[in-house]
Write a protein that holds these residues in place. Structure first.
Motif, PDB file in Angstrom:
ATOM      1  N   HIS A  63      -5.195   4.141   4.994  1.00 37.97           N
ATOM      2  CA  HIS A  63      -5.853   3.139   4.168  1.00 37.97           C
ATOM      3  C   HIS A  63      -6.410   2.061   5.093  1.00 37.97           C
ATOM      4  O   HIS A  63      -5.672   1.488   5.898  1.00 37.97           O
ATOM      5  CB  HIS A  63      -4.870   2.482   3.200  1.00 37.97           C
ATOM      6  CG  HIS A  63      -4.171   3.429   2.281  1.00 37.97           C
ATOM      7  ND1 HIS A  63      -4.614   3.705   1.005  1.00 37.97           N
ATOM      8  CD2 HIS A  63      -3.041   4.172   2.463  1.00 37.97           C
ATOM      9  CE1 HIS A  63      -3.796   4.562   0.426  1.00 37.97           C
ATOM     10  NE2 HIS A  63      -2.831   4.865   1.286  1.00 37.97           N
ATOM     11  N   ALA A 117      -6.325   4.285  -4.767  1.00 43.07           N
ATOM     12  CA  ALA A 117      -5.264   5.282  -4.911  1.00 43.07           C
ATOM     13  C   ALA A 117      -4.442   5.027  -6.169  1.00 43.07           C
ATOM     14  O   ALA A 117      -4.099   5.960  -6.904  1.00 43.07           O
ATOM     15  CB  ALA A 117      -4.367   5.288  -3.674  1.00 43.07           C
ATOM     16  N   GLU A 118      -4.130   3.772  -6.443  1.00 50.14           N
ATOM     17  CA  GLU A 118      -3.382   3.454  -7.660  1.00 50.14           C
ATOM     18  C   GLU A 118      -4.237   3.712  -8.898  1.00 50.14           C
ATOM     19  O   GLU A 118      -3.732   4.188  -9.924  1.00 50.14           O
ATOM     20  CB  GLU A 118      -2.927   1.997  -7.636  1.00 50.14           C
ATOM     21  CG  GLU A 118      -2.052   1.645  -8.845  1.00 50.14           C
ATOM     22  CD  GLU A 118      -1.667   0.182  -8.892  1.00 50.14           C
ATOM     23  OE1 GLU A 118      -0.510  -0.113  -9.261  1.00 50.14           O
ATOM     24  OE2 GLU A 118      -2.522  -0.678  -8.586  1.00 50.14           O
ATOM     25  N   LYS A 126       0.811  -1.223   0.000  1.00 51.79           N
ATOM     26  CA  LYS A 126       0.000   0.000   0.000  1.00 51.79           C
ATOM     27  C   LYS A 126       0.839   1.265   0.000  1.00 51.79           C
ATOM     28  O   LYS A 126       0.301   2.371  -0.090  1.00 51.79           O
ATOM     29  CB  LYS A 126      -0.944   0.004   1.211  1.00 51.79           C
ATOM     30  CG  LYS A 126      -1.971  -1.111   1.208  1.00 51.79           C
ATOM     31  CD  LYS A 126      -2.934  -1.015   0.043  1.00 51.79           C
ATOM     32  CE  LYS A 126      -3.907   0.135   0.176  1.00 51.79           C
ATOM     33  NZ  LYS A 126      -4.927   0.134  -0.901  1.00 51.79           N
ATOM     34  N   HIS A 185      -1.997   9.463  -4.427  1.00 54.11           N
ATOM     35  CA  HIS A 185      -1.524   8.687  -3.283  1.00 54.11           C
ATOM     36  C   HIS A 185      -1.485   9.455  -1.963  1.00 54.11           C
ATOM     37  O   HIS A 185      -0.985   8.927  -0.970  1.00 54.11           O
ATOM     38  CB  HIS A 185      -0.133   8.127  -3.589  1.00 54.11           C
ATOM     39  CG  HIS A 185      -0.128   7.232  -4.796  1.00 54.11           C
ATOM     40  ND1 HIS A 185      -0.635   5.951  -4.768  1.00 54.11           N
ATOM     41  CD2 HIS A 185       0.283   7.448  -6.080  1.00 54.11           C
ATOM     42  CE1 HIS A 185      -0.519   5.402  -5.967  1.00 54.11           C
ATOM     43  NE2 HIS A 185       0.031   6.286  -6.779  1.00 54.11           N
ATOM     44  N   ARG A 224      -3.582  -2.517  -6.538  1.00 56.61           N
ATOM     45  CA  ARG A 224      -3.308  -1.904  -5.239  1.00 56.61           C
ATOM     46  C   ARG A 224      -4.470  -1.069  -4.722  1.00 56.61           C
ATOM     47  O   ARG A 224      -4.449  -0.617  -3.586  1.00 56.61           O
ATOM     48  CB  ARG A 224      -2.032  -1.057  -5.326  1.00 56.61           C
ATOM     49  CG  ARG A 224      -0.764  -1.897  -5.278  1.00 56.61           C
ATOM     50  CD  ARG A 224       0.495  -1.064  -5.511  1.00 56.61           C
ATOM     51  NE  ARG A 224       1.689  -1.783  -5.092  1.00 56.61           N
ATOM     52  CZ  ARG A 224       2.292  -2.718  -5.802  1.00 56.61           C
ATOM     53  NH1 ARG A 224       1.801  -3.080  -6.984  1.00 56.61           N
ATOM     54  NH2 ARG A 224       3.376  -3.323  -5.345  1.00 56.61           N
TER      55      ARG A 224
END
Length: 383
Positions: free
Chosen positions: A225, A214-215, A91, A220, A211
């Motif tokens: 998370h 966010a990916e 992450k 990011h 992932r």
């Protein structure tokens, strides 16, 4: 209790447990021996039945079937720390901390971090675990309209005082909506808020390598998370991935972490092996599940959320009775789907919740689509 249960029955909201013996990640049979095809599971990558995942769990049973107590009291198997380290690396955070479930991860963070005088800004359709965590918090909760960034900004402007927390699902589990993460990050930065994203339904599904949200957005700047090991990773448990300071704080202040027994070694070993498979083959898994989602959207015209790549595909029926009748007709034809009713969803928005996975075969996808269409066309609730 009987009166309340009778009322639920009359409203079409009574819930029953269906016992199943799982043959694979997509098929099972009941106590009468009847076999079903499953389109109601969150095992998005089919890893719960992957041979390597199951072999890892079997090996780890030699460390005991249970952990024996909370990690702070009784210690914990080495593999739990290994899993946390690999989750944090996956992450892109400094650290991670395991919880007994994803539900407890949300409750554990929101009941521990925000303090009296702080304000939590929560999306109107956030998961029940977020809602309960907000209720248990000492902070005040302000609910903003679902994914409405104008409404959120107005409320951020209006509220002053302590620290601000914005909390949202990454993928909303009943609608398949993906949160507007770039806009949320902009508001977080503008108003100095802490951003929490529950990516339970995004891990393994979104982003080039799975992932998560966010990916997917290449965005990011997320402070915390929150996720689960029970969906794409096919096991059980929850996690928080964040800074070292936040994780150590939760380790000392979060009651669901402090007072819960640690995850069993076999569960952690299964999750760790699944995570390593995702790391090694993430792009392949993501591509496969996207293909399956696109197929179902093409074949079943009544699916209301038609924006892949999210594997949550609702078919709106409106009334609870209609959702129950549709689901029962599908079950009679050998297909299990979820009938989702209030209060899980707002009044008048009952639905079938269809989930497709990377584990479904082409024949299973075809059969599932055929049953949904056939039962939908002849459903008496439409008349």
């Amino acid at each position: 209790m009987n009166s309340r249960l009778a009322q639920r029955q009359a409203q079409g909201r009574f819930r029953r447990i269906r016992d199943l013996h799982m043959i694979s990640s997509t098929c099972g049979y009941d106590r009468q021996g009847r076999r079903y095809l499953l389109f109601n599971t969150n095992d998005y990558l089919g890893l719960s039945h992957h041979p390597l995942v199951q072999a890892a769990a079997r090996r780890a049973v030699t460390d005991g079937c249970g952990a024996g107590g909370s990690r702070l009291l009784a210690g914990a198997p080495f593999i739990l720390r290994e899993l946390e380290e690999e989750l944090a690396d996956f992450k892109g955070t400094e650290a991670a901390l395991l919880f007994s479930t994803g539900y407890m991860a949300n409750v554990g963070v929101l009941s521990a971090l925000p303090q009296a005088g702080d304000v939590i800004f929560s999306d109107a359709l956030n998961h029940a675990s977020i809602i309960d965590g907000c209720r248990m918090s000492r902070a005040r909760t302000v609910v903003y309209a679902h994914m409405d960034m104008d409404d959120l900004e107005k409320k951020l402007q209006h509220e002053s005082g302590g620290r601000r927390y914005i909390v949202t699902d990454g993928v909303f589990s009943m609608d398949g909506h993906v949160c507007p993460l770039p806009a949320l990050v902009r508001l977080k930065q503008t108003y100095g808020a802490v951003l929490l994203v529950d990516d339970a339904h995004g891990l393994g599904v979104l982003g080039k390598s799975g992932r998560g949200t966010a990916e997917y957005f290449a965005c990011h700047d997320v402070d915390i998370h929150i996720g689960t090991l029970s969906k794409s990773l096919g096991a059980l448990g929850g996690y928080v991935a964040a800074s070292e300071a936040i994780c150590r704080y939760l380790q000392n202040e979060s009651r669901p972490f402090i007072f819960s027994t640690a995850l069993p070694p076999a569960v952690a070993a299964a999750a760790l092996t699944a995570l390593r498979l995702l790391r090694a083959q993430g792009a392949s898994y993501v591509a496969q599940i996207r293909d399956h989602i696109a197929y179902m959207c093409r074949q079943v015209p009544t699916i209301s959320q038609r924006q892949p790549p999210v594997p949550v595909l609702p078919i709106l029926t409106g009334s609870s009775a209609a959702a129950m009748q549709y689901a029962a007709a599908c079950a009679e034809a050998g297909l299990l789907v979820s009938a989702v009713r209030p209060p899980t969803v707002p009044e008048g928005t009952a639905r079938l919740r269809i989930t497709v996975t990377a584990g479904h075969t082409p024949d299973e996808l075809r059969r599932g689509a055929d049953i949904l269409n056939e039962q939908g066309e002849k459903a008496t609730w439409k008349q």
